[in-house]
Design an enzyme around this catalytic site. Structure first.
Site, short mmCIF file in Angstrom:
data_model
loop_
_atom_site.label_atom_id
_atom_site.label_comp_id
_atom_site.label_asym_id
_atom_site.label_seq_id
_atom_site.Cartn_x
_atom_site.Cartn_y
_atom_site.Cartn_z
N ASP A 1 0.79 -1.23 0.00
CA ASP A 1 0.00 0.00 0.00
C ASP A 1 0.83 1.29 0.00
O ASP A 1 1.81 1.39 0.74
CB ASP A 1 -0.87 0.08 1.26
CG ASP A 1 -1.50 -1.23 1.64
OD1 ASP A 1 -1.47 -2.16 0.84
OD2 ASP A 1 -2.04 -1.31 2.76
N GLN B 1 4.20 0.60 2.23
CA GLN B 1 4.38 -0.66 2.95
C GLN B 1 5.51 -1.43 2.26
O GLN B 1 5.45 -1.70 1.05
CB GLN B 1 3.08 -1.48 2.90
CG GLN B 1 1.92 -0.82 3.64
CD GLN B 1 2.01 -1.06 5.14
OE1 GLN B 1 1.68 -2.13 5.62
NE2 GLN B 1 2.46 -0.06 5.88
N TRP C 1 5.53 -10.43 1.10
CA TRP C 1 4.91 -9.63 2.16
C TRP C 1 5.35 -10.14 3.54
O TRP C 1 5.50 -11.34 3.76
CB TRP C 1 3.38 -9.72 2.04
CG TRP C 1 2.69 -8.86 3.05
CD1 TRP C 1 2.43 -7.53 2.94
CD2 TRP C 1 2.23 -9.26 4.35
NE1 TRP C 1 1.83 -7.07 4.09
CE2 TRP C 1 1.69 -8.12 4.97
CE3 TRP C 1 2.23 -10.47 5.04
CZ2 TRP C 1 1.14 -8.15 6.25
CZ3 TRP C 1 1.69 -10.50 6.31
CH2 TRP C 1 1.14 -9.35 6.91
N ARG D 1 -7.89 -1.41 11.60
CA ARG D 1 -6.63 -0.88 11.08
C ARG D 1 -6.81 0.21 10.01
O ARG D 1 -7.89 0.48 9.55
CB ARG D 1 -5.77 -2.01 10.51
CG ARG D 1 -6.42 -2.85 9.41
CD ARG D 1 -5.40 -3.91 8.98
NE ARG D 1 -5.90 -4.80 7.93
CZ ARG D 1 -6.49 -5.95 8.17
NH1 ARG D 1 -6.70 -6.37 9.39
NH2 ARG D 1 -6.90 -6.71 7.15
N GLU E 1 -10.56 -2.69 4.11
CA GLU E 1 -9.23 -2.18 4.44
C GLU E 1 -9.06 -0.78 3.88
O GLU E 1 -9.75 -0.36 2.94
CB GLU E 1 -8.15 -3.10 3.84
CG GLU E 1 -8.17 -4.50 4.41
CD GLU E 1 -6.98 -5.32 3.94
OE1 GLU E 1 -6.82 -5.46 2.71
OE2 GLU E 1 -6.23 -5.83 4.79
N1 DQQ Z 1 -1.99 -3.86 3.91
C1 DQQ Z 1 -1.51 -3.41 5.18
C2 DQQ Z 1 -2.70 -3.30 6.07
C3 DQQ Z 1 -3.79 -3.11 5.10
C4 DQQ Z 1 -3.42 -4.01 3.97
C5 DQQ Z 1 -0.51 -4.39 5.69
C6 DQQ Z 1 -4.06 -3.65 2.65
O1 DQQ Z 1 -2.57 -2.20 6.95
O2 DQQ Z 1 -5.06 -3.43 5.67
O3 DQQ Z 1 0.61 -4.44 4.83
O4 DQQ Z 1 -3.32 -4.13 1.55
#
Ligand code: DQQ
Length: 475
Positions: free
Chosen positions: A35, A51, A59, A152, A208
Site C-alpha cells: 500500500d 508498505q 509480504w 486498522r 481495508e
Molecule cells: N496492507 C496493510 C494493512 C492493510 C493491507 C498491511 C491492505 O494495513 O489493511 O501491509 O493491503
C-alpha cells in the site's frame, strides 16, 4: 549523491534490464512493496511512504519505505521512515496509515501489529527522521460492543479544530465497515460511530484502507475489500457521524488496483495513488527480486450529478518522448489495423473511437508478430463493458490470465476515449474521464511490442490516435 541514493540507484540499475520491471511507475529499488501510505504535499514536495519489506520480495516484516518528488512523476529514494520496534506495539509490523500536518508538526498515524492498534510518530521538518510516541498505542482496541474482524488503516483529517479518524474493520458475520473516531489532540480518541457498513455477500467481510474526504459538495469513501476483490467508492453526504451514500461504484475495474490513498495538493487537487499487485506466481516474484508497483497518480473530481471523475495527472505529459499520430479511418472485422509507428512496451496511447455497429472495439497491445502473445483492451457498446483480456498476454505458464471488466455506458453519440499507459508489466486504462482499469501482464517475448486496433461483430471508426514513447523516471 548520498550513499543511500547511490546504493539505491545501483540496485535499480542492476534490475533495470528485467523486461517486466516498469520504467515510469514508482517502485522501490528492490524487494516487496504494497500500500501507498502517508501521501502528503509538504513544503512544495510530494511524499510517498509505502508498505515495504526491505529484506525480501514477499509480504511480511512490514516497514514504511519513503520517496519524495518535486513533480509527482520523478521520485527519489529516502531512508526507511518506520521500522518495527522490538517489544513495541508495532513489533510485528508498521501497517498502513497517513501523514498529517498537525500545526506544523509532521505526524504519522499508522497501525501497529499485533494485535492491531493505532500508533503515532512525529517527524523532522524534512520528513526523514521519525520518533514514535513513547506511550503508543494511542488507540488499543475497538469498542467493546462491536465484534470486529480487523481494526486498522487510519485515515485522519481535521475539521473545525477537531481531529477525525476512520478505521477499516468488519463486523463479524455482517460485512466490511468503517469506524469513526474523534480527538482534540491526536492522542486520546473517542469512538463516534460506524460510519458505514456493508453486506458481506456484496462487498466482503472486511474493509481495508478506508479513505474518506470531501469532494466538491459531497463526501467520498474509498474502501478495499477483503477477501481481496478490488476497490469501491461511495459518494454521499456526511452529518458528522454517519455517511449516507447516494451513489456507489467500482473504483478500478482491474483487480490489481488496491489500498489507494488520496491527498490534497497545494492547488486543491484530490490526488489518488494505489498499489498494483503482481499477477504472477510467488516463485516468479522471488526470482525477479521485486514485487509491487504504485499506480500513476490520478486526479479525482465530481462531475454531473455527483459521479466520480478519474484521470491521470497532467504532469505525466512531461514523460512523453517520440510522438506518432494516426489519422482516423474505418475499422472492420476483416482485418485489424496494425499501427506500424506505435511499437513498444513503454507507451502512452490516446485513441478516440466511434463504436458504430461493432460488438466490440478496442486495442490489442504488447502483441508478438505471430499473434501468440497479445493483450486485448475491449469495449462493448451494447453492454457498456470495458474489459482487459489477458488470456493470451503471455506464453509463460506462470501468470494470471483472467479477464477483468466493468461497466461504463456511453451517452448517445458519445465517442469512446481510451487513454492507455503501457509500462512493461503494467497497464493502466482510463476511459472517458470516468472509468479506470489497471492490470498486470508479463509477455515473455522481446518482440511483443506491436499495437493493433480492431472491431468485431460490426464496423467501428477510429477518429484519431496519438501515441508517445514514455521516458523512464530513473536515469
Ligand atoms: N496492507 C496493510 C494493512 C492493510 C493491507 C498491511 C491492505 O494495513 O489493511 O501491509 O493491503
Amino acid at each position: 549523491m548520498s550513499s543511500l541514493s547511490l546504493q539505491a540507484s545501483r540496485i535499480r540499475q542492476q534490475l533495470a534490464s528485467d523486461p517486466h520491471r516498469p520504467h515510469y511507475h514508482f517502485l522501490p529499488p528492490a524487494n516487496w512493496m504494497n500500500d501507498p501510505n502517508g501521501l502528503i504535499h509538504w513544503r512544495g514536495q510530494y511524499h510517498l511512504f509505502y508498505q515495504y519489506n526491505p529484506a525480501a520480495p514477499t509480504w511480511g516484516n512490514i516497514h514504511w519505505g519513503h520517496a519524495v518528488s518535486d513533480d509527482l512523476v520523478h521520485w527519489a529514494d529516502l531512508p526507511i521512515a518506520l521500522a518495527p520496534t522490538p517489544g513495541g506495539p508495532d513489533k510485528d509490523g508498521c501497517w498502513s496509515g497517513v501523514a498529517i500536518d498537525n500545526g506544523g508538526v509532521p505526524t504519522l498515524l499508522y497501525t501497529g501489529v499485533s494485535p492491531e492498534v493505532q500508533c503515532i510518530a512525529t517527524g523532522s521538518q524534512d520528513l526523514v527522521t521519525w520518533e514514535k510516541y513513547s506511550v503508543n498505542p494511542v488507540l488499543a482496541s475497538p469498542p467493546d460492543h462491536l465484534d470486529v474482524v480487523g481494526f486498522r488503516d487510519p485515515c485522519v483529517w481535521q475539521d473545525n479544530g477537531t481531529w477525525y479518524m476512520t478505521l477499516g474493520t468488519g463486523i463479524r458475520g455482517v460485512g466490511g465497515a468503517v469506524l469513526l473516531y474523534s480527538s482534540t489532540d491526536l492522542r486520546r480518541w473517542d469512538y463516534v460511530s460506524v460510519l458505514l457498513s456493508g453486506d458481506k455477500n456484496a462487498t466482503g467481510e472486511m474493509w481495508e484502507c478506508p479513505s474518506f474526504f470531501p469532494l466538491g459538495d459531497k463526501y467520498v469513501l474509498l474502501i478495499s475489500v477483503l477477501p481481496r476483490a478490488g476497490t469501491y467508492y461511495f459518494i454521499g453526504s456526511f452529518d458528522g457521524e454517519r455517511f449516507t451514500p447516494e451513489h456507489q461504484g467500482t473504483l478500478d475495474f482491474g483487480v490489481h488496483f488496491f489500498a489507494p490513498q488520496t491527498f490534497l495538493d497545494a492547488a486543491g487537487r484530490r490526488i489518488m495513488i494505489g498499489w498494483l499487485w503482481e499477477g504472477r506466481s510467488e516463485e516468479a516474484q522471488q526470482s525477479a527480486g521485486w514485487a509491487g508497483v504504485q499506480s500513476l497518480p490520478r486526479q479525482l473530481t465530481l462531475y454531473g450529478s455527483g459521479r466520480l471523475g478519474i484521470e491521470p495527472v497532467p504532469e505525466l505529459r512531461t514523460l512523453r518522448g517520440e510522438h506518432s499520430h494516426q489519422a482516423g479511418g474505418a475499422l472492420s472485422p476483416a482485418a485489424d489495423l496494425d499501427l506500424r509507428n506505435v511499437r513498444g512496451n513503454c507507451l502512452e496511447i490516446i485513441a478516440e473511437f466511434e463504436p458504430g455497429t461493432a460488438e466490440t472495439v478496442g486495442l490489442k497491445v504488447l502483441c508478438s508478430p505471430d499473434g501468440k502473445e497479445e493483450t486485448w483492451i475491449t469495449y462493448s457498446p451494447q453492454t457498456g463493458q470495458l474489459a482487459i483480456d489477458r488470456s493470451r498476454s503471455s506464453i509463460s505458464e506462470d501468470v494470471h490470465r483472467n479477464m477483468n471488466s466493468g461497466e461504463m455506458r456511453l451517452a448517445e453519440d458519445e465517442t469512446l476515449k481510451l487513454h492507455v499507459f503501457l509500462d512493461r508489466s503494467v497497464i493502466e486504462i482510463f476511459a472517458n474521464g470516468r472509468a479506470s482499469l489497471s492490470s498486470r501482464v508479463y509477455p515473455s517475448r522481446s518482440d511483443s511490442v506491436h499495437t493493433k486496433l480492431f472491431a468485431r461483430g460490426g464496423n467501428a471508426n477510429l477518429r484519431t490516435l496519438d501515441a508517445w514513447v514514455m521516458q523512464p523516471i530513473w536515469k
